[in-house]
Motif scaffolding. Sequence first.
Motif, mmCIF file in Angstrom:
data_model
loop_
_atom_site.group_PDB
_atom_site.id
_atom_site.type_symbol
_atom_site.label_atom_id
_atom_site.label_comp_id
_atom_site.label_asym_id
_atom_site.label_seq_id
_atom_site.Cartn_x
_atom_site.Cartn_y
_atom_site.Cartn_z
ATOM 1 N N MET A 81 17.458 -25.060 -27.667
ATOM 2 C CA MET A 81 17.681 -24.962 -26.218
ATOM 3 C C MET A 81 16.511 -24.337 -25.464
ATOM 4 N N LYS A 82 15.468 -23.945 -26.185
ATOM 5 C CA LYS A 82 14.387 -23.174 -25.561
ATOM 6 C C LYS A 82 13.709 -23.932 -24.420
ATOM 7 N N VAL A 83 13.509 -25.220 -24.576
ATOM 8 C CA VAL A 83 12.791 -26.003 -23.559
ATOM 9 C C VAL A 83 13.571 -26.058 -22.252
ATOM 10 N N THR A 84 14.884 -26.241 -22.332
ATOM 11 C CA THR A 84 15.683 -26.420 -21.118
ATOM 12 C C THR A 84 16.266 -25.120 -20.566
ATOM 13 N N LEU A 85 16.575 -24.166 -21.440
ATOM 14 C CA LEU A 85 17.270 -22.954 -20.995
ATOM 15 C C LEU A 85 16.425 -21.690 -21.089
ATOM 16 N N GLY A 86 15.287 -21.751 -21.772
ATOM 17 C CA GLY A 86 14.516 -20.537 -22.032
ATOM 18 C C GLY A 86 14.953 -19.919 -23.357
ATOM 19 N N ASP A 87 14.320 -18.837 -23.736
ATOM 20 C CA ASP A 87 14.616 -18.175 -25.009
ATOM 21 C C ASP A 87 15.845 -17.277 -24.847
ATOM 22 N N LEU A 88 16.976 -17.727 -25.373
ATOM 23 C CA LEU A 88 18.222 -16.976 -25.207
ATOM 24 C C LEU A 88 18.249 -15.670 -25.994
ATOM 25 N N SER A 89 17.285 -15.443 -26.881
ATOM 26 C CA SER A 89 17.253 -14.194 -27.646
ATOM 27 C C SER A 89 16.542 -13.072 -26.901
ATOM 28 N N LYS A 90 15.950 -13.368 -25.745
ATOM 29 C CA LYS A 90 15.217 -12.362 -24.979
ATOM 30 C C LYS A 90 16.162 -11.516 -24.132
ATOM 31 N N VAL A 91 15.709 -10.298 -23.801
ATOM 32 C CA VAL A 91 16.568 -9.331 -23.119
ATOM 33 C C VAL A 91 17.039 -9.807 -21.746
ATOM 34 N N GLY A 92 16.255 -10.671 -21.087
ATOM 35 C CA GLY A 92 16.658 -11.169 -19.778
ATOM 36 C C GLY A 92 17.756 -12.211 -19.836
ATOM 37 N N ASN A 93 17.951 -12.822 -21.004
ATOM 38 C CA ASN A 93 18.950 -13.883 -21.160
ATOM 39 C C ASN A 93 20.131 -13.464 -22.031
ATOM 40 N N GLU A 94 19.943 -12.436 -22.848
ATOM 41 C CA GLU A 94 20.991 -11.960 -23.748
ATOM 42 C C GLU A 94 21.528 -10.632 -23.224
ATOM 43 N N HIS A 95 22.802 -10.603 -22.893
ATOM 44 C CA HIS A 95 23.418 -9.422 -22.296
ATOM 45 C C HIS A 95 24.524 -8.915 -23.216
ATOM 46 N N ILE A 96 24.303 -7.776 -23.856
ATOM 47 C CA ILE A 96 25.356 -7.185 -24.695
ATOM 48 C C ILE A 96 26.318 -6.473 -23.759
ATOM 49 N N ILE A 97 27.539 -6.977 -23.655
ATOM 50 C CA ILE A 97 28.479 -6.457 -22.656
ATOM 51 C C ILE A 97 29.488 -5.479 -23.244
ATOM 52 N N ASN B 112 14.010 -4.089 -35.386
ATOM 53 C CA ASN B 112 13.779 -5.239 -36.247
ATOM 54 C C ASN B 112 13.021 -4.805 -37.494
ATOM 55 N N TYR B 113 13.075 -5.605 -38.537
ATOM 56 C CA TYR B 113 12.468 -5.237 -39.815
ATOM 57 C C TYR B 113 10.960 -5.013 -39.672
ATOM 58 N N GLY B 114 10.499 -3.859 -40.182
ATOM 59 C CA GLY B 114 9.065 -3.590 -40.305
ATOM 60 C C GLY B 114 8.350 -3.220 -39.023
ATOM 61 N N ASP B 115 9.033 -3.118 -37.880
ATOM 62 C CA ASP B 115 8.323 -2.751 -36.651
ATOM 63 C C ASP B 115 9.078 -1.656 -35.912
ATOM 64 N N GLN B 116 8.516 -1.255 -34.769
ATOM 65 C CA GLN B 116 9.073 -0.158 -33.996
ATOM 66 C C GLN B 116 9.592 -0.631 -32.640
ATOM 67 N N ASP B 117 9.848 -1.916 -32.511
ATOM 68 C CA ASP B 117 10.367 -2.458 -31.260
ATOM 69 C C ASP B 117 11.881 -2.354 -31.232
ATOM 70 N N LEU B 118 12.409 -1.796 -30.160
ATOM 71 C CA LEU B 118 13.862 -1.711 -29.997
ATOM 72 C C LEU B 118 14.449 -3.107 -29.829
ATOM 73 N N ASP B 119 15.660 -3.309 -30.359
ATOM 74 C CA ASP B 119 16.346 -4.571 -30.100
ATOM 75 C C ASP B 119 16.865 -4.565 -28.662
ATOM 76 N N ASN B 120 17.478 -5.678 -28.247
ATOM 77 C CA ASN B 120 17.896 -5.809 -26.841
ATOM 78 C C ASN B 120 18.908 -4.759 -26.424
ATOM 79 N N LYS B 121 19.829 -4.422 -27.305
ATOM 80 C CA LYS B 121 20.791 -3.378 -26.979
ATOM 81 C C LYS B 121 20.088 -2.043 -26.809
ATOM 82 N N GLY B 122 19.120 -1.761 -27.686
ATOM 83 C CA GLY B 122 18.376 -0.513 -27.595
ATOM 84 C C GLY B 122 17.640 -0.369 -26.276
ATOM 85 N N LYS B 123 17.105 -1.467 -25.779
ATOM 86 C CA LYS B 123 16.382 -1.427 -24.506
ATOM 87 C C LYS B 123 17.321 -1.070 -23.350
ATOM 88 N N ARG B 124 18.533 -1.602 -23.374
ATOM 89 C CA ARG B 124 19.521 -1.256 -22.345
ATOM 90 C C ARG B 124 20.038 0.169 -22.548
#
Length: 582
Positions: A260-276, A484-496
């Motif tokens: 769906m990336k071409v038509t909807l964008g990357d749904l795994s990104k923080v702007g499109n994925e909302h943990i409610i 995520n494995y091996g890095d120091q980047d927060l997942d989407n929930k962590g960012k919120r």
Amino acid sequence: MDNQNNAHVSEHEVELLSLFKSLQQLSHNQFEITISSEKMLVDDEYRNLVFTELYELNHPEFTVIIDRCRALYNQINAEAVMHSSAQEVMAKQSSVDNKSILMMASGVILLLLMMVFYFFFSEPSTSTENMVPTTSPTLQPVATTSAQTAPASQLSLPVVAVPSAQAKTAFTLHGSNTIGEKLAPALIEAYLTTLGAKNLVWKQGDNAVERAVEYTLNGEALKINLQAHGSTTAFKGLAGGMADIGMASRRVKSTEVESMKVTLGDLSKVGNEHIIGLDGLAVIVNQNNPISKLSTDTLAKIFSGSITNWSQIGGPDLAINLFARDLKSGTWDTFKNLVLKKFNLSLADTATRLESSTELSTLVSQDEGAIGFIGLNYIQYNKALAISEGAGTSAIFPTRFTIGTEDYALARRLYLYTPTAASNQVKEFAQFAISTQGQAIVEQTGLISQNIKVESVYPMEEAPAAYNRYADLGKRLSLNFRFNYGDQDLDNKGKRDLERLIEFMEQNQGRRLVLMGYSDSIGAKIKNTQLSLNRAKAVEKELQARGIPVMAVEGLGEALPVANNDNEQGRERNRRVEVWLL
């Protein structure tokens, strides 16, 4: 009368304190949970939290005591209302008497005024026969205010568009039944109320899980469509252009993201994925079943049909009856991945499959040999089991705190997905759902909100010294930062959650934070300890950049795993940073 009411309240308080002490002793003896009976008597928020957590354990003695306590509080409130109402009635009667006198006096004055006006402005009437017309204008009788008739346009109500089958669709949601059955309708209603919408009416569709809310906003008839056939339909609806928002009780799969990336964008990104919110996948049995805990290994054997009688695991000689959600359900998808797939097993053909969470829960409550899996807010009249991940991990009950921290083995996140090019209204609704106000709605529907809570922590024999030192001094917050494995980047929930933590600290100035980092067990132990420390420091850096001081940072490496490290889901849960408050 006041003395009588005070005597009743005093009697109630004596009984409540006795019940609280019984609850305190039972909690400690049965589950090694420490609560304060005195604090429950004076602190409403603390008492309600204790009631909620203990009630979810479905222990029959807890249920009886808590129900009695609530009944007493209802009685106290009712007596207080009756006493207050009696005083109000007396005050209103006195007010009515005074108003009656004033109204009579006003009526007399008004009558005298009308007579004066009539005397000065009316022509004397002598005889109408042979009367000669005059050239001067005839004076008209003076109309009083009460006799005036306003134009019809001033009396009619504003014209309101009535919701109908022709109402325009504002947006459409497809997906998870766990979200769509209770949470989504509650969020939609609250959101529309903030907009000032009127005449909200829910209309049932052709299917039990399909409905729409019709309303008027700024004189326009609108509707929001809701279909809750399961999480898989969220992504099919988005991909096919049939849905504006996807509801899912599992995360979008990488294959779905790519398709769906071409038509909807990357749904795994923080702007499109909302943990409610969060939900615990509770494993439920009938209340009369004596079994209280299971490992995921045993659970998998039960649902695959390898274990078919409760006597095989220490229960009664009773056949096990399996109940499971349908293939399109995110609840099923989560259970399959966290339990069955973990042991390369499949669901037994004898399992009864159901589309409705409520129906599944009802059937388990009516069958002493039944077992099923369900969202936390559908436990109803059943007993939830404590679940462990096997050797090296403790059996943990699904409570609001253990699910909020995602320490519970079968905790899961609930999602809304929106395309990058979604309308402003769609984005506004998604933002409302994750806001503090929206999270309060999540809590009210029985799910787990992401609004931060504080929980007491106790030293553990197997814990590192640093952990036990802080356990004596502070409390733990109901959020974990994960990576995520091996890095120091927060997942989407962590960012919120970072923003939620900042808001929490702004409201609790003067308190100090301690960050404790953990890792999975993949790789060298020394490296994992350093990696856990680096992740905790990454969170510290983000907080300090926003003016939030951190007192201490600890890297505890592979210690205190909350899940097994033999699969990616377990390792992901172990890679975390806990937040403690001093």
